[in-house]
Design a protein around this motif. Structure first.
Motif, PDB file in Angstrom:
ATOM      1  N   TRP A  97       0.832  -1.197   0.000  1.00  0.00           N
ATOM      2  CA  TRP A  97       0.000   0.000   0.000  1.00  0.00           C
ATOM      3  C   TRP A  97       0.874   1.257   0.000  1.00  0.00           C
ATOM      4  CZ3 TRP A  97      -0.967   4.100   3.384  1.00  0.00           C
ATOM      5  CH2 TRP A  97      -2.070   4.890   3.062  1.00  0.00           C
ATOM      6  N   PHE A  98       1.873   1.299   0.895  1.00  0.00           N
ATOM      7  CA  PHE A  98       2.768   2.461   0.950  1.00  0.00           C
ATOM      8  C   PHE A  98       3.534   2.635  -0.357  1.00  0.00           C
ATOM      9  CE2 PHE A  98       2.383   2.059   5.641  1.00  0.00           C
ATOM     10  CZ  PHE A  98       1.934   3.340   5.878  1.00  0.00           C
ATOM     11  N   TRP A  99       3.984   1.526  -0.952  1.00  0.00           N
ATOM     12  CA  TRP A  99       4.704   1.593  -2.220  1.00  0.00           C
ATOM     13  C   TRP A  99       3.828   2.221  -3.303  1.00  0.00           C
ATOM     14  CZ3 TRP A  99       8.931   1.854  -4.804  1.00  0.00           C
ATOM     15  CH2 TRP A  99       9.009   1.457  -6.139  1.00  0.00           C
ATOM     16  N   HIS A 100       2.577   1.797  -3.393  1.00  0.00           N
ATOM     17  CA  HIS A 100       1.702   2.322  -4.435  1.00  0.00           C
ATOM     18  C   HIS A 100       1.284   3.766  -4.163  1.00  0.00           C
ATOM     19  CE1 HIS A 100       1.592  -1.864  -5.689  1.00  0.00           C
ATOM     20  NE2 HIS A 100       1.393  -1.338  -6.877  1.00  0.00           N
ATOM     21  N   VAL A 101       1.138   4.130  -2.915  1.00  0.00           N
ATOM     22  CA  VAL A 101       0.869   5.540  -2.607  1.00  0.00           C
ATOM     23  C   VAL A 101       2.065   6.384  -3.038  1.00  0.00           C
ATOM     24  CG1 VAL A 101       0.587   7.208  -0.718  1.00  0.00           C
ATOM     25  CG2 VAL A 101      -0.810   5.144  -0.785  1.00  0.00           C
ATOM     26  N   TYR A 102       3.284   5.919  -2.769  1.00  0.00           N
ATOM     27  CA  TYR A 102       4.482   6.627  -3.205  1.00  0.00           C
ATOM     28  C   TYR A 102       4.502   6.782  -4.727  1.00  0.00           C
ATOM     29  CZ  TYR A 102       9.326   7.329  -4.592  1.00  0.00           C
ATOM     30  OH  TYR A 102      10.461   7.802  -5.191  1.00  0.00           O
ATOM     31  N   LEU A 103       4.183   5.709  -5.441  1.00  0.00           N
ATOM     32  CA  LEU A 103       4.167   5.780  -6.897  1.00  0.00           C
ATOM     33  C   LEU A 103       3.139   6.781  -7.399  1.00  0.00           C
ATOM     34  CD1 LEU A 103       4.566   2.024  -7.890  1.00  0.00           C
ATOM     35  CD2 LEU A 103       6.294   3.822  -8.017  1.00  0.00           C
ATOM     36  N   VAL A 104       1.957   6.805  -6.797  1.00  0.00           N
ATOM     37  CA  VAL A 104       0.929   7.770  -7.206  1.00  0.00           C
ATOM     38  C   VAL A 104       1.401   9.191  -6.929  1.00  0.00           C
ATOM     39  CG1 VAL A 104      -1.383   8.637  -6.655  1.00  0.00           C
ATOM     40  CG2 VAL A 104      -1.035   6.198  -7.002  1.00  0.00           C
ATOM     41  N   LEU A 105       1.947   9.420  -5.744  1.00  0.00           N
ATOM     42  CA  LEU A 105       2.364  10.771  -5.368  1.00  0.00           C
ATOM     43  C   LEU A 105       3.519  11.294  -6.223  1.00  0.00           C
ATOM     44  CD1 LEU A 105       2.146  10.568  -1.477  1.00  0.00           C
ATOM     45  CD2 LEU A 105       0.511  11.601  -3.061  1.00  0.00           C
ATOM     46  N   THR A 106       4.299  10.392  -6.796  1.00  0.00           N
ATOM     47  CA  THR A 106       5.433  10.806  -7.617  1.00  0.00           C
ATOM     48  C   THR A 106       5.189  10.582  -9.112  1.00  0.00           C
ATOM     49  OG1 THR A 106       6.483   8.656  -7.274  1.00  0.00           O
ATOM     50  CG2 THR A 106       7.121  10.446  -5.783  1.00  0.00           C
ATOM     51  N   ALA A 107       3.958  10.240  -9.488  1.00  0.00           N
ATOM     52  CA  ALA A 107       3.552  10.069 -10.897  1.00  0.00           C
ATOM     53  C   ALA A 107       4.419   9.046 -11.621  1.00  0.00           C
ATOM     54  CB  ALA A 107       3.558  11.403 -11.620  1.00  0.00           C
ATOM     55  N   GLN A 108       4.504   7.845 -11.057  1.00  0.00           N
ATOM     56  CA  GLN A 108       5.316   6.798 -11.659  1.00  0.00           C
ATOM     57  C   GLN A 108       4.554   5.487 -11.665  1.00  0.00           C
ATOM     58  OE1 GLN A 108       9.692   6.944 -10.418  1.00  0.00           O
ATOM     59  NE2 GLN A 108       8.636   7.664  -8.585  1.00  0.00           N
ATOM     60  N   THR A 109       4.958   4.604 -12.547  1.00  0.00           N
ATOM     61  CA  THR A 109       4.580   3.200 -12.459  1.00  0.00           C
ATOM     62  C   THR A 109       5.793   2.465 -11.900  1.00  0.00           C
ATOM     63  OG1 THR A 109       5.389   2.662 -14.664  1.00  0.00           O
ATOM     64  CG2 THR A 109       3.083   3.405 -14.493  1.00  0.00           C
ATOM     65  N   SER A 110       5.658   1.190 -11.641  1.00  0.00           N
ATOM     66  CA  SER A 110       6.812   0.416 -11.159  1.00  0.00           C
ATOM     67  C   SER A 110       7.922   0.404 -12.208  1.00  0.00           C
ATOM     68  CB  SER A 110       6.404  -1.027 -10.850  1.00  0.00           C
ATOM     69  OG  SER A 110       5.462  -1.038  -9.826  1.00  0.00           O
ATOM     70  N   ILE A 111       7.556   0.303 -13.471  1.00  0.00           N
ATOM     71  CA  ILE A 111       8.547   0.306 -14.549  1.00  0.00           C
ATOM     72  C   ILE A 111       9.211   1.677 -14.630  1.00  0.00           C
ATOM     73  CG2 ILE A 111       8.852   0.106 -17.043  1.00  0.00           C
ATOM     74  CD1 ILE A 111       6.547  -1.984 -16.941  1.00  0.00           C
ATOM     75  N   ASP A 112       8.394   2.746 -14.531  1.00  0.00           N
ATOM     76  CA  ASP A 112       8.962   4.101 -14.534  1.00  0.00           C
ATOM     77  C   ASP A 112       9.960   4.278 -13.403  1.00  0.00           C
ATOM     78  OD1 ASP A 112       7.448   4.958 -16.692  1.00  0.00           O
ATOM     79  OD2 ASP A 112       5.886   5.852 -15.438  1.00  0.00           O
ATOM     80  N   TYR A 113       9.648   3.739 -12.225  1.00  0.00           N
ATOM     81  CA  TYR A 113      10.534   3.889 -11.071  1.00  0.00           C
ATOM     82  C   TYR A 113      11.942   3.386 -11.417  1.00  0.00           C
ATOM     83  CZ  TYR A 113      12.675   3.135  -6.549  1.00  0.00           C
ATOM     84  OH  TYR A 113      13.555   3.128  -5.501  1.00  0.00           O
ATOM     85  N   HIS A 114      12.035   2.209 -12.008  1.00  0.00           N
ATOM     86  CA  HIS A 114      13.345   1.646 -12.335  1.00  0.00           C
ATOM     87  C   HIS A 114      14.003   2.403 -13.487  1.00  0.00           C
ATOM     88  CE1 HIS A 114      13.035  -1.613  -9.507  1.00  0.00           C
ATOM     89  NE2 HIS A 114      11.805  -1.825  -9.927  1.00  0.00           N
ATOM     90  N   TYR A 115      13.224   2.812 -14.460  1.00  0.00           N
ATOM     91  CA  TYR A 115      13.762   3.590 -15.583  1.00  0.00           C
ATOM     92  C   TYR A 115      14.303   4.930 -15.088  1.00  0.00           C
ATOM     93  CZ  TYR A 115      13.788   6.279 -19.923  1.00  0.00           C
ATOM     94  OH  TYR A 115      14.150   7.079 -20.966  1.00  0.00           O
ATOM     95  N   PHE A 116      13.514   5.615 -14.246  1.00  0.00           N
ATOM     96  CA  PHE A 116      13.946   6.915 -13.732  1.00  0.00           C
ATOM     97  C   PHE A 116      15.113   6.772 -12.762  1.00  0.00           C
ATOM     98  CE2 PHE A 116       9.373   8.459 -14.469  1.00  0.00           C
ATOM     99  CZ  PHE A 116       9.657   8.783 -15.791  1.00  0.00           C
ATOM    100  N   ALA A 117      15.200   5.657 -12.050  1.00  0.00           N
ATOM    101  CA  ALA A 117      16.342   5.436 -11.158  1.00  0.00           C
ATOM    102  C   ALA A 117      17.637   5.384 -11.972  1.00  0.00           C
ATOM    103  CB  ALA A 117      16.153   4.148 -10.362  1.00  0.00           C
ATOM    104  N   GLU A 118      17.569   4.730 -13.130  1.00  0.00           N
ATOM    105  CA  GLU A 118      18.740   4.679 -14.013  1.00  0.00           C
ATOM    106  C   GLU A 118      19.074   6.082 -14.531  1.00  0.00           C
ATOM    107  OE1 GLU A 118      21.984   3.352 -15.921  1.00  0.00           O
ATOM    108  OE2 GLU A 118      20.740   2.168 -14.568  1.00  0.00           O
ATOM    109  N   LYS A 119      18.045   6.825 -14.910  1.00  0.00           N
ATOM    110  CA  LYS A 119      18.261   8.199 -15.391  1.00  0.00           C
ATOM    111  C   LYS A 119      18.866   9.076 -14.280  1.00  0.00           C
ATOM    112  CE  LYS A 119      16.225   8.606 -19.520  1.00  0.00           C
ATOM    113  NZ  LYS A 119      16.800   9.241 -20.666  1.00  0.00           N
TER     114      LYS A 119
END
Length: 137
Positions: A58-80
């Motif tokens: 739940w906390f993970w998905h709230v974080y993703l919503v608040l930062t406008a990311q999907t799980s795939i975006d999170y890893h892509y943006f981490a690389e960026k």
């Protein structure tokens, strides 16, 4: 025939009978044997483990919503971000509009009461397709 008065009287009699039956039940307090204690302990540990795992998700998905990311975006943006950090720069997520606007966009709620209306049922369709298309250069 069946009338409202008869239904009410029948319901009252049923409730009285149920209350009397509940008062007659005697609970005998006894110690649990070893197998029962093991089963109870296992059940509690399993319930707490599942609860903690669900809270984490739940906390993970709230974080993703608040930062406008999907799980795939999170890893892509981490690389960026790592690449930008090597160059001494900071990488900004192109989808991020701030936590409030991100939440409003995901749940399609605007106006003064957006903060609680997002959790209510909707009677009108959401705007858009739900799939934003952003082309990054």
């Amino acid at each position: 025939g069946l009338n409202a008065d008869g239904v009410v009287r029948g319901g009252v009699r049923f409730a009285e009978a149920a209350a009397n039956e509940a008062n007659d039940v005697r609970f005998v307090r006894r110690s649990l044997n070893r197998d029962e204690r093991s089963a109870a302990t296992f059940s509690c540990l399993l319930a707490v483990s599942v609860f903690l795992a669900m809270c984490g998700l739940w906390f993970w998905h709230v974080y993703l919503v608040l930062t406008a990311q999907t799980s795939i975006d999170y890893h892509y943006f981490a690389e960026k971000r790592r690449e930008a950090k090597k160059r001494g720069e900071t990488y900004q997520n192109p989808h991020d509009l701030g936590w409030r606007r991100n939440w409003q966009d995901v749940f399609d709620e605007r106006g003064r009461n957006w903060w609680w209306l997002w959790a209510m049922p909707r009677f009108k369709p959401h705007r858009g397709t739900g799939v934003p298309i952003v082309v990054e250069a």
